[in-house]
Design a protein around this motif. Structure first.
Motif, PDB file in Angstrom:
ATOM      1  N   UNK A   1       0.847  -1.180   0.000  1.00 26.79           N
ATOM      2  CA  UNK A   1       0.000   0.000   0.000  1.00 26.79           C
ATOM      3  C   UNK A   1       0.888   1.238   0.000  1.00 26.79           C
ATOM      4  N   UNK A   2       0.664   2.150  -0.958  1.00 29.71           N
ATOM      5  CA  UNK A   2       1.445   3.382  -1.031  1.00 29.71           C
ATOM      6  C   UNK A   2       0.782   4.534  -0.287  1.00 29.71           C
ATOM      7  N   UNK A   3      -0.495   4.410   0.020  1.00 33.14           N
ATOM      8  CA  UNK A   3      -1.214   5.475   0.706  1.00 33.14           C
ATOM      9  C   UNK A   3      -2.610   5.603   0.147  1.00 33.14           C
ATOM     10  N   UNK A   4      -3.252   6.717   0.485  1.00 33.03           N
ATOM     11  CA  UNK A   4      -4.637   6.943   0.071  1.00 33.03           C
ATOM     12  C   UNK A   4      -4.784   8.348  -0.478  1.00 33.03           C
ATOM     13  N   UNK A   5      -5.574   8.477  -1.516  1.00 30.78           N
ATOM     14  CA  UNK A   5      -6.026   9.787  -1.963  1.00 30.78           C
ATOM     15  C   UNK A   5      -7.324  10.047  -1.209  1.00 30.78           C
ATOM     16  N   UNK A   6      -7.346  11.100  -0.404  1.00 25.71           N
ATOM     17  CA  UNK A   6      -8.561  11.526   0.284  1.00 25.71           C
ATOM     18  C   UNK A   6      -9.247  12.509  -0.652  1.00 25.71           C
ATOM     19  N   UNK A   7     -10.500  12.231  -1.015  1.00 26.54           N
ATOM     20  CA  UNK A   7     -11.197  13.014  -2.026  1.00 26.54           C
ATOM     21  C   UNK A   7     -12.548  13.480  -1.500  1.00 26.54           C
ATOM     22  N   UNK A   8     -12.865  14.732  -1.749  1.00 25.77           N
ATOM     23  CA  UNK A   8     -14.167  15.278  -1.378  1.00 25.77           C
ATOM     24  C   UNK A   8     -14.394  16.599  -2.075  1.00 25.77           C
ATOM     25  N   UNK A   9     -15.475  17.245  -1.713  1.00 26.00           N
ATOM     26  CA  UNK A   9     -15.768  18.552  -2.290  1.00 26.00           C
ATOM     27  C   UNK A   9     -14.849  19.614  -1.714  1.00 26.00           C
ATOM     28  N   UNK A  10     -14.594  20.632  -2.511  1.00 27.82           N
ATOM     29  CA  UNK A  10     -13.783  21.743  -2.025  1.00 27.82           C
ATOM     30  C   UNK A  10     -14.630  22.643  -1.136  1.00 27.82           C
ATOM     31  N   UNK A  11     -14.090  23.018   0.002  1.00 30.96           N
ATOM     32  CA  UNK A  11     -14.832  23.933   0.871  1.00 30.96           C
ATOM     33  C   UNK A  11     -15.093  25.262   0.156  1.00 30.96           C
ATOM     34  N   UNK A  12     -16.198  25.870   0.490  1.00 35.57           N
ATOM     35  CA  UNK A  12     -16.572  27.161  -0.096  1.00 35.57           C
ATOM     36  C   UNK A  12     -15.445  28.172   0.095  1.00 35.57           C
ATOM     37  N   UNK A  13     -15.079  28.853  -0.976  1.00 40.68           N
ATOM     38  CA  UNK A  13     -14.044  29.881  -0.908  1.00 40.68           C
ATOM     39  C   UNK A  13     -12.626  29.346  -0.914  1.00 40.68           C
ATOM     40  N   UNK A  14     -12.451  28.049  -1.132  1.00 40.88           N
ATOM     41  CA  UNK A  14     -11.110  27.455  -1.145  1.00 40.88           C
ATOM     42  C   UNK A  14     -10.767  26.967  -2.548  1.00 40.88           C
ATOM     43  N   UNK A  15     -10.696  27.877  -3.485  1.00 39.41           N
ATOM     44  CA  UNK A  15     -10.360  27.506  -4.858  1.00 39.41           C
ATOM     45  C   UNK A  15      -8.870  27.243  -4.981  1.00 39.41           C
ATOM     46  N   UNK A  16      -8.530  26.361  -5.903  1.00 38.08           N
ATOM     47  CA  UNK A  16      -7.117  26.132  -6.198  1.00 38.08           C
ATOM     48  C   UNK A  16      -6.573  27.389  -6.845  1.00 38.08           C
ATOM     49  N   UNK A  17      -5.319  27.609  -6.685  1.00 39.57           N
ATOM     50  CA  UNK A  17      -4.715  28.779  -7.285  1.00 39.57           C
ATOM     51  C   UNK A  17      -3.215  28.678  -7.245  1.00 39.57           C
ATOM     52  N   UNK A  18      -2.563  29.683  -7.795  1.00 39.33           N
ATOM     53  CA  UNK A  18      -1.101  29.639  -7.849  1.00 39.33           C
ATOM     54  C   UNK A  18      -0.494  29.553  -6.456  1.00 39.33           C
ATOM     55  N   UNK A  19       0.543  28.786  -6.362  1.00 39.21           N
ATOM     56  CA  UNK A  19       1.294  28.677  -5.119  1.00 39.21           C
ATOM     57  C   UNK A  19       2.626  29.385  -5.321  1.00 39.21           C
TER      58      UNK A  19
END
Length: 180
Positions: A146-164
């Motif tokens: 086992x290499x691990x787990x991808x935890x997947x769900x909806x993005x919280x309101x106001x937490x858009x992906x963006x430049x880092x």
């Protein structure tokens, strides 16, 4: 969005909502992720969906691995966990480390695709990935890790992906040393 832009915008979401992609929504993403680099096309990986009570069973296995009773709440942090399993194949050309790298490539590509599709994703590992109770809960065979787990769900309101913050690529891309 280009692949370059999608990769630059990717971020991990440690907190997600209860929304999750369906099994049918995952299938084309898994098929695309399976295109990751894979020497000899061994496909030395498989993915396991954990939803609902599966996550509670994993929590019990985690606690059992720690010698505790009950169930860890860690797997309940997301409505969908995708276990990433390396399934080693017999090969004289492709060593085990390269097969594990191929499985990790699939996991990372899938996380990028899920992120691009608007889902919150984080890849979690931890001490439990190599424990007997957790391996048993996932039905791992002797040739698997086992290499691990991808935890997947909806993005919280106001937490858009963006430049880092940009990575200093000069620090990580170096020339071959001069042998003199």
């Amino acid at each position: 969005m280009s692949a370059f832009d999608a990769v630059r915008a990717r971020r991990s979401f440690s907190k997600v909502t209860d929304a999750a992609p369906s099994h049918d929504e995952l299938l084309p993403l898994v098929a695309a992720a399976g295109r990751a680099a894979d020497h000899s096309s061994l496909r030395p990986w498989r993915l396991i969906e954990l939803r609902g009570a599966d996550r509670e069973r994993l929590g019990r296995a985690m606690n059992k691995a720690d010698g505790e009773k009950g169930a860890s709440a860690k797997p309940l942090r997301a409505p969908l966990l995708i276990a990433v399993v390396v399934s080693y194949r017999p090969s004289e050309k492709v060593p085990r480390w390269e097969q594990a790298a191929a499985a990790a490539g699939v996991a990372h590509t899938l996380s990028l695709l899920l992120d691009d599709a608007g889902w919150g994703v984080i890849w979690r590992t931890g001490r439990w990935t190599r424990t007997e109770p957790v391996a048993k809960a996932h039905g791992l065979r002797a040739n698997e890790n086992l290499l691990g787990w991808l935890y997947v769900g909806g993005r919280p309101e106001g937490k858009a992906a963006g430049p880092r913050k940009d990575l200093d690529a000069e620090r990580y891309l170096t020339p071959m040393p001069d042998p003199r």
